[in-house]
Enzyme design. Structure first.
Site, PDB file in Angstrom:
ATOM      1  N   LYS A 100       0.395 -10.222  -3.368  1.00  0.00           N
ATOM      2  CA  LYS A 100       1.404 -10.957  -3.448  1.00  0.00           C
ATOM      3  C   LYS A 100       1.266 -12.112  -2.380  1.00  0.00           C
ATOM      4  O   LYS A 100       0.532 -12.383  -1.387  1.00  0.00           O
ATOM      5  CB  LYS A 100       2.711 -10.057  -2.921  1.00  0.00           C
ATOM      6  N   PRO A 133      -8.513  -9.091  -0.366  1.00  0.00           N
ATOM      7  CA  PRO A 133      -9.239  -8.867   1.076  1.00  0.00           C
ATOM      8  C   PRO A 133      -8.266  -8.239   1.863  1.00  0.00           C
ATOM      9  O   PRO A 133      -6.950  -8.069   1.697  1.00  0.00           O
ATOM     10  CB  PRO A 133      -9.375 -10.521   1.371  1.00  0.00           C
ATOM     11  N   VAL A 134      -8.729  -7.579   2.872  1.00  0.00           N
ATOM     12  CA  VAL A 134      -8.231  -7.013   4.152  1.00  0.00           C
ATOM     13  C   VAL A 134      -7.399  -7.660   4.931  1.00  0.00           C
ATOM     14  O   VAL A 134      -8.093  -8.842   5.411  1.00  0.00           O
ATOM     15  CB  VAL A 134      -8.919  -5.731   4.648  1.00  0.00           C
ATOM     16  N   ALA A 135      -6.356  -7.520   5.367  1.00  0.00           N
ATOM     17  CA  ALA A 135      -5.725  -8.541   6.782  1.00  0.00           C
ATOM     18  C   ALA A 135      -5.790  -9.651   6.591  1.00  0.00           C
ATOM     19  O   ALA A 135      -6.211 -10.652   7.143  1.00  0.00           O
ATOM     20  CB  ALA A 135      -6.475  -7.950   8.055  1.00  0.00           C
ATOM     21  N   ALA A 155      -0.995  -8.472   1.278  1.00  0.00           N
ATOM     22  CA  ALA A 155      -0.330  -7.133   1.014  1.00  0.00           C
ATOM     23  C   ALA A 155      -1.243  -6.337   0.327  1.00  0.00           C
ATOM     24  O   ALA A 155      -0.887  -5.486  -0.479  1.00  0.00           O
ATOM     25  CB  ALA A 155       1.044  -7.243   0.409  1.00  0.00           C
ATOM     26  N   GLY A 156      -2.652  -6.417   0.476  1.00  0.00           N
ATOM     27  CA  GLY A 156      -3.387  -5.507  -0.226  1.00  0.00           C
ATOM     28  C   GLY A 156      -3.348  -4.079   0.117  1.00  0.00           C
ATOM     29  O   GLY A 156      -3.081  -3.136  -0.798  1.00  0.00           O
ATOM     30  N   GLY A 157      -3.149  -3.736   1.514  1.00  0.00           N
ATOM     31  CA  GLY A 157      -2.816  -2.264   2.034  1.00  0.00           C
ATOM     32  C   GLY A 157      -1.642  -1.857   1.263  1.00  0.00           C
ATOM     33  O   GLY A 157      -1.510  -0.710   0.860  1.00  0.00           O
ATOM     34  N   SER A 158      -0.540  -2.698   1.308  1.00  0.00           N
ATOM     35  CA  SER A 158       0.798  -2.168   0.785  1.00  0.00           C
ATOM     36  C   SER A 158       0.667  -1.927  -0.632  1.00  0.00           C
ATOM     37  O   SER A 158       1.320  -1.051  -1.457  1.00  0.00           O
ATOM     38  CB  SER A 158       1.753  -3.263   0.874  1.00  0.00           C
ATOM     39  N   ASP A 200       6.101  -4.446   2.476  1.00  0.00           N
ATOM     40  CA  ASP A 200       5.868  -5.113   1.394  1.00  0.00           C
ATOM     41  C   ASP A 200       5.532  -3.985   0.226  1.00  0.00           C
ATOM     42  O   ASP A 200       5.329  -4.250  -0.900  1.00  0.00           O
ATOM     43  CB  ASP A 200       4.605  -5.962   1.507  1.00  0.00           C
TER      44      ASP A 200
END
Ligand code: C5P
Length: 308
Positions: free
Chosen positions: A14, A99-101, A105-108, A141
């Site tokens: 996002k 990509p992370v961090a 909102a990849g982890g979400s 998110d």
């Protein structure tokens, strides 16, 4: 019970086209008024029947990501099992392309995909309103990642109302060579506000919503904005060069994406987005740049069970 042995869900990244950060609340979150849009850069989460919960993470953006019970995808599976009173297990497999961090909102997204995949795998048929509530418990998110497209987010970002737009939106993401921690960016914003005395206004993004509904790129370029940008720039000053590179390459506007450090640029059309991405990449001011399409669907099973 479902007879599915394996479910694959893909979930988009996002961006926040507008991010107005209001005051810090007693629960440690900030009141937000934000316009989310899902873009076609996807993680893929596969859930397979297993004993207990297991997680494997691989793919081009998996480096440094924990594959244990601190990972949001794992926590999503555990939360759903508890809420659905299911003893079924799952082996989750996450292919990371987001990509992370990075403020995307990849982890979400992985958590939203894991909720949906486990719900199907275990045959729970959890009503959407309950999945929403579980998503909100996992992160601000996660709810948006279930729905995708374009939406106004309020509360801490988890209360959504869809924004209808029939237009296509072309963006360029310039991904930095390091990550930024979201809490540290919010803390820096609070620090800056205390120092400067500038109040948190969290104003409604009416001009952004109107520009989206009209498909008016010039108005959108003028109205988009991110209250977290000064804080992200303070923590990662090199992003100023990335922003300059995108605008010199012909972007209508550029800004930090969410809590950063990814930068996002609005482009007139797909060909321009691709040429801007090439130019930013050539400028050497980011790890990579990629053209993406906005307003895509949220987490969706890649293969539907035969009875649906
Ligand atoms: O909800 P999520 O886990 O994504 O939030 C990560 C962190 O970002 C929170 O712990 C908080 O420090 C900050 N945050 C915030 N206000 C929000 C959303 C996130 O301060 N509305």
């Amino acid at each position: 019970m479902s007879d599915q042995q394996r479910i694959t869900v893909r979930v988009p990244a996002k961006i926040n086209i507008s991010l107005a950060v209001g005051p810090l609340r007693a629960d440690g979150f900030h009141q937000l008024t934000t316009v989310f849009q899902a873009v076609d850069l996807y993680d893929v989460v596969t859930a397979e029947r297993a004993e207990g919960i297991a997680l494997a993470v691989q793919g081009p953006e998996a480096t440094g990501l924990a594959a244990d019970d601190t990972n949001l995808a794992w926590r999503a599976a555990a939360l759903l099992a508890e809420a659905g009173q299911s003893r079924a297990g799952v082996a989750l497999h996450v292919s990371k392309f987001i990509p992370v961090a990075a403020g995307l909102a990849g982890g979400s997204g992985d958590a939203a995909a894991a909720l949906l995949a486990c719900d199907r795998l275990w045959g729970l048929g959890t009503p959407m309103a309950e999945l929403d509530a579980l998503a909100a418990r996992l992160g601000s998110d996660v709810t948006f990642a279930l729905y995708g497209h374009t939406a106004l987010g309020t509360g801490r970002g988890e209360r959504l109302s869809p924004i209808s737009t029939t237009s296509e939106f072309h963006w360029v993401l310039a991904v930095a060579s390091r990550g930024l921690s979201t809490p540290s960016v919010y803390r820096e914003l609070d620090r800056q506000r205390q120092t400067t005395g500038v109040p948190a206004d969290g104003a409604a993004p009416d001009r952004v919503v109107a520009a989206l509904q009209a498909g008016d790129y010039t108005a959108l370029a003028d109205a988009m904005g991110n209250d977290l940008q000064p804080a992200a720039l303070a923590l990662a000053p090199e992003l100023a060069r990335t922003l300059e590179a995108g605008v010199s390459a012909g972007a209508l506007a550029g800004m930090v994406a969410g809590s950063g450090p990814t930068c996002v640029f609005l482009a007139q059309d797909r060909a321009t987005a691709q040429s801007i991405a090439r130019d930013i990449q050539a400028s050497g001011t980011c790890r990579f740049a990629v053209a993406v399409l906005g307003n895509v669907a949220g987490a969706r099973p890649a293969t539907l069970p035969a009875d649906q």
